[in-house]
Design a protein around this motif. Structure first.
Motif, PDB file in Angstrom:
ATOM      1  N   MET A  29       0.847  -1.190   0.000  1.00 29.14           N
ATOM      2  CA  MET A  29       0.000   0.000   0.000  1.00 29.14           C
ATOM      3  C   MET A  29       0.889   1.250   0.000  1.00 29.14           C
ATOM      4  O   MET A  29       1.496   1.601   1.016  1.00 29.14           O
ATOM      5  N   ALA A  30       0.984   1.904  -1.147  1.00 29.74           N
ATOM      6  CA  ALA A  30       1.791   3.119  -1.267  1.00 29.74           C
ATOM      7  C   ALA A  30       1.067   4.314  -0.651  1.00 29.74           C
ATOM      8  O   ALA A  30       1.688   5.158   0.000  1.00 29.74           O
ATOM      9  N   SER A  31      -0.249   4.412  -0.873  1.00 32.25           N
ATOM     10  CA  SER A  31      -1.046   5.463  -0.246  1.00 32.25           C
ATOM     11  C   SER A  31      -2.493   4.999  -0.181  1.00 32.25           C
ATOM     12  O   SER A  31      -2.941   4.179  -0.974  1.00 32.25           O
TER      13      SER A  31
ATOM     14  N   GLU B 186      -2.664  -0.106   5.452  1.00 36.58           N
ATOM     15  CA  GLU B 186      -2.504   1.337   5.395  1.00 36.58           C
ATOM     16  C   GLU B 186      -1.159   1.653   4.760  1.00 36.58           C
ATOM     17  O   GLU B 186      -0.354   0.751   4.514  1.00 36.58           O
ATOM     18  N   GLU B 187      -0.928   2.919   4.500  1.00 37.70           N
ATOM     19  CA  GLU B 187       0.294   3.340   3.820  1.00 37.70           C
ATOM     20  C   GLU B 187       1.531   2.690   4.439  1.00 37.70           C
ATOM     21  O   GLU B 187       1.713   2.719   5.656  1.00 37.70           O
ATOM     22  N   GLY B 188       2.353   2.068   3.586  1.00 41.78           N
ATOM     23  CA  GLY B 188       3.576   1.414   4.030  1.00 41.78           C
ATOM     24  C   GLY B 188       3.412  -0.056   4.367  1.00 41.78           C
ATOM     25  O   GLY B 188       4.403  -0.769   4.534  1.00 41.78           O
ATOM     26  N   ASP B 189       2.182  -0.552   4.469  1.00 39.29           N
ATOM     27  CA  ASP B 189       1.941  -1.958   4.797  1.00 39.29           C
ATOM     28  C   ASP B 189       2.036  -2.827   3.554  1.00 39.29           C
ATOM     29  O   ASP B 189       1.744  -2.392   2.440  1.00 39.29           O
ATOM     30  N   LEU B 190       2.421  -4.084   3.791  1.00 36.13           N
ATOM     31  CA  LEU B 190       2.376  -5.057   2.707  1.00 36.13           C
ATOM     32  C   LEU B 190       1.908  -6.393   3.241  1.00 36.13           C
ATOM     33  O   LEU B 190       1.985  -6.664   4.433  1.00 36.13           O
ATOM     34  N   ILE B 191       1.404  -7.206   2.340  1.00 37.36           N
ATOM     35  CA  ILE B 191       1.001  -8.568   2.670  1.00 37.36           C
ATOM     36  C   ILE B 191       1.443  -9.453   1.519  1.00 37.36           C
ATOM     37  O   ILE B 191       1.375  -9.055   0.360  1.00 37.36           O
ATOM     38  N   VAL B 192       1.938 -10.635   1.867  1.00 38.42           N
ATOM     39  CA  VAL B 192       2.388 -11.608   0.877  1.00 38.42           C
ATOM     40  C   VAL B 192       1.388 -12.749   0.855  1.00 38.42           C
ATOM     41  O   VAL B 192       1.103 -13.337   1.898  1.00 38.42           O
ATOM     42  N   VAL B 193       0.851 -13.034  -0.332  1.00 36.26           N
ATOM     43  CA  VAL B 193      -0.097 -14.141  -0.455  1.00 36.26           C
ATOM     44  C   VAL B 193       0.447 -15.165  -1.453  1.00 36.26           C
ATOM     45  O   VAL B 193       0.927 -14.812  -2.524  1.00 36.26           O
ATOM     46  N   ALA B 194       0.384 -16.418  -1.057  1.00 33.01           N
ATOM     47  CA  ALA B 194       0.857 -17.547  -1.861  1.00 33.01           C
ATOM     48  C   ALA B 194      -0.309 -18.097  -2.685  1.00 33.01           C
ATOM     49  O   ALA B 194      -1.469 -17.725  -2.465  1.00 33.01           O
ATOM     50  N   PRO B 195      -0.008 -18.996  -3.613  1.00 30.44           N
ATOM     51  CA  PRO B 195      -1.090 -19.605  -4.392  1.00 30.44           C
ATOM     52  C   PRO B 195      -2.162 -20.297  -3.530  1.00 30.44           C
ATOM     53  O   PRO B 195      -3.320 -20.390  -3.950  1.00 30.44           O
TER      54      PRO B 195
END
Length: 150
Positions: A75-77, A116-125
């Motif tokens: 999430m960049a913004s 929110e801004e700056g957050d990330l999530i990694v999702v696998a198949p």
């Protein structure tokens, strides 16, 4: 965030070189200066897709998965609710093979994560996910979805 069942906890290495390249690109790139589009990071193994959109009600979205890629959704913004659940047991609604997309009927139970801004999530198949969902009121989002080949 790392979300997995213990049965696959060692199946993937989320610190493998291809993931580290993606994290480094996200940390060092001025995403605010990038337009919507695709940006190769490591050939066709790691590709960043910059998106801009307005979030919408979760009832208008569907859970999805991918066969050939992990998603690192950054999430960049803006902010959104990001639905998550296991792929196992879901009923397929639509397959779009050329885009590596499978959509599912709404499961009885699922969860969500506030991005929110700056957050990330990694999702696998194995992880079904429902992005772009409104968190409070609709808002404009700039997000990068980095596709990392399995």
């Amino acid at each position: 965030m790392y979300f997995a069942n213990i049965s696959i906890s060692e199946k993937y290495n989320y610190l493998e070189e291809k993931f580290r390249k993606a994290y480094k690109w996200l940390a060092e790139t001025d995403i605010s200066a990038l337009g919507v589009g695709s940006y190769p990071i490591d050939g066709d193994v790691v590709v960043a897709n910059v998106q801009e959109y307005t979030t919408y009600p979760a009832s208008e979205a569907s859970f999805e998965t991918h066969e050939k890629f992990f998603d690192i959704q950054y999430m960049a913004s803006g902010r959104e609710m990001f639905g998550v659940c296991k792929r196992e047991g879901l009923k397929v609604k639509e397959r779009i093979e050329e885009n590596d997309l499978i959509f599912y009927q709404e499961p009885e139970f699922s969860g969500s994560v506030l991005l929110e801004e700056g957050d990330l999530i990694v999702v696998a198949p194995e992880d079904a996910h429902k992005p772009r969902c409104v968190a409070g009121a609709p808002c404009q989002v700039k997000k990068v979805v980095v596709k990392v080949a399995v």
